[in-house]
Scaffold this active site. Structure first.
Site, PDB file in Angstrom:
ATOM      1  N   GLY A  11      48.577  30.359  39.220  1.00  0.00           N
ATOM      2  CA  GLY A  11      49.712  30.913  39.143  1.00  0.00           C
ATOM      3  C   GLY A  11      50.447  31.295  38.267  1.00  0.00           C
ATOM      4  O   GLY A  11      51.337  31.279  38.216  1.00  0.00           O
ATOM      5  N   ASN A  13      50.335  34.224  36.746  1.00  0.00           N
ATOM      6  CA  ASN A  13      51.002  35.711  37.171  1.00  0.00           C
ATOM      7  C   ASN A  13      52.102  35.441  37.801  1.00  0.00           C
ATOM      8  O   ASN A  13      53.273  36.171  37.931  1.00  0.00           O
ATOM      9  CB  ASN A  13      49.848  36.564  37.588  1.00  0.00           C
ATOM     10  N   HIS A 108      43.874  42.742  38.186  1.00  0.00           N
ATOM     11  CA  HIS A 108      42.513  42.221  37.823  1.00  0.00           C
ATOM     12  C   HIS A 108      42.264  42.284  36.480  1.00  0.00           C
ATOM     13  O   HIS A 108      42.780  43.265  35.744  1.00  0.00           O
ATOM     14  CB  HIS A 108      41.855  43.236  38.660  1.00  0.00           C
ATOM     15  N   ASP A 144      38.859  45.033  44.404  1.00  0.00           N
ATOM     16  CA  ASP A 144      39.307  45.702  43.099  1.00  0.00           C
ATOM     17  C   ASP A 144      39.398  47.022  43.307  1.00  0.00           C
ATOM     18  O   ASP A 144      39.078  47.679  42.119  1.00  0.00           O
ATOM     19  CB  ASP A 144      38.517  45.076  42.239  1.00  0.00           C
ATOM     20  N   GLU A 171      47.758  37.441  28.749  1.00  0.00           N
ATOM     21  CA  GLU A 171      48.909  37.718  28.139  1.00  0.00           C
ATOM     22  C   GLU A 171      49.646  39.059  28.629  1.00  0.00           C
ATOM     23  O   GLU A 171      50.812  39.280  28.950  1.00  0.00           O
ATOM     24  CB  GLU A 171      48.860  37.524  26.645  1.00  0.00           C
TER      25      GLU A 171
HETATM   26  C1  GAR Z   1      44.047  36.367  36.625  1.00  0.00           C
HETATM   27  O1  GAR Z   1      43.282  36.561  35.647  1.00  0.00           O
HETATM   28  C2  GAR Z   1      43.890  37.533  37.806  1.00  0.00           C
HETATM   29  O2  GAR Z   1      43.738  38.781  37.153  1.00  0.00           O
HETATM   30  C3  GAR Z   1      42.421  37.246  38.491  1.00  0.00           C
HETATM   31  O3  GAR Z   1      42.693  35.817  38.634  1.00  0.00           O
HETATM   32  C4  GAR Z   1      43.493  35.157  37.613  1.00  0.00           C
HETATM   33  C5  GAR Z   1      44.565  34.337  38.160  1.00  0.00           C
HETATM   34  O4  GAR Z   1      45.172  33.822  37.272  1.00  0.00           O
HETATM   35  N1  GAR Z   1      42.404  37.968  39.422  1.00  0.00           N
HETATM   36  C6  GAR Z   1      41.194  38.528  40.116  1.00  0.00           C
HETATM   37  O5  GAR Z   1      40.124  38.311  39.275  1.00  0.00           O
HETATM   38  C7  GAR Z   1      41.255  39.255  41.256  1.00  0.00           C
HETATM   39  N2  GAR Z   1      39.969  40.171  41.370  1.00  0.00           N
HETATM   40  P1  GAR Z   1      46.760  33.119  37.808  1.00  0.00           P
HETATM   41  O6  GAR Z   1      46.425  32.124  38.862  1.00  0.00           O
HETATM   42  O7  GAR Z   1      46.978  32.141  36.380  1.00  0.00           O
HETATM   43  O8  GAR Z   1      47.668  34.250  37.756  1.00  0.00           O
END
Ligand code: GAR
Length: 212
Positions: A11, A13, A108, A144, A171
């Site tokens: 989480g 993001n 993504h 995606d 980041e």
């Molecule tokens: C992030 O890097 C996001 O871009 C990726 O999962 C991670 C989640 O991190 N999403 C995908 O790969 C979707 N296809 P977070 O839970 O710390 O936000």
């Protein structure tokens, strides 16, 4: 713009979106966070920000359609009109994607359409590309895939590991996700012939490249 955020894990993001939404002039409000995993760390970020949370365990549903219908119901009950997928690691049914068309965005960690799917950073390093990055896009039924709103570019360094590369990309993710949500909530984003047009900006424009 009342917004729901879908997560499956850490989480970070979501945290970036919560921080942005706390700014006084931010035009979107996060009203609900849904996780398909009860132990997702992101749920704690939501709770400590006073945001309503819901856990919908996909394993307890008969099929993808009924799980997605339960998500839609919770989202609508919370009054949300827009959805951000922030590390939500489940494929969505065509019905859900159609219902929320152009009101559903995903982040993504690659420069789409390259490196869709899982194990993105490992595959990026294996391919030997010099640049990668991250993408915020409207969601379409294929994984995606969908009109691109904002991207950020990250250089691949010789001694990068998948962890070091992932950290630098993350980041940038934390910059572009709130930026995309802001542009949409301000009503500046339009999809035309499956390409995104942004009011006041003639792409490619410097302000959309590695925004800070
Ligand atoms: C992030 O890097 C996001 O871009 C990726 O999962 C991670 C989640 O991190 N999403 C995908 O790969 C979707 N296809 P977070 O839970 O710390 O936000």
């Amino acid at each position: 713009m009342k917004t729901a955020v879908l997560i499956s894990g850490r989480g970070s993001n979501l945290e970036a979106l919560i921080a942005a939404a706390a700014e006084e002039d931010f035009p979107a409000e996060i009203v609900l966070v849904i996780s398909n995993k009860a132990d997702a760390k992101g749920l704690e970020h939501a709770k400590s920000a006073g945001i309503a949370t819901a856990v919908l365990n996909h394993k307890e549903f008969e099929d993808r359609e009924s799980f997605d219908a339960a998500m839609s119901e919770a989202i609508e009950a919370a009054g949300a009109e827009f959805i951000c997928m922030a590390g939500f690691m489940r494929l969505l049914s065509d019905g859900f994607v159609k219902k929320w068309r152009d009101r559903l965005i995903n982040i993504h960690p690659s420069l789409l359409p390259a490196f869709k799917g899982l194990h993105v950073h490992e595959r990026t390093l294996e391919a030997g590309v010099r640049f990668t990055g991250c993408t915020v896009h409207f969601v379409r039924p294929a994984m995606d895939e969908g009109p691109i709103i904002v991207q950020a570019v990250v250089a691949v360094l010789t001694d990068d590991t998948s962890d070091s590369l992932a950290a630098r990309i993350l980041e940038q993710e934390h910059h572009i996700f709130p930026q995309a949500l802001r542009l949409i909530a301000e009503g500046k984003v339009r999809v035309s012939a499956e390409r995104v047009l942004i009011e006041g900006i003639k792409a490619p424009d410097q302000s959309l490249i590695n925004p800070t």
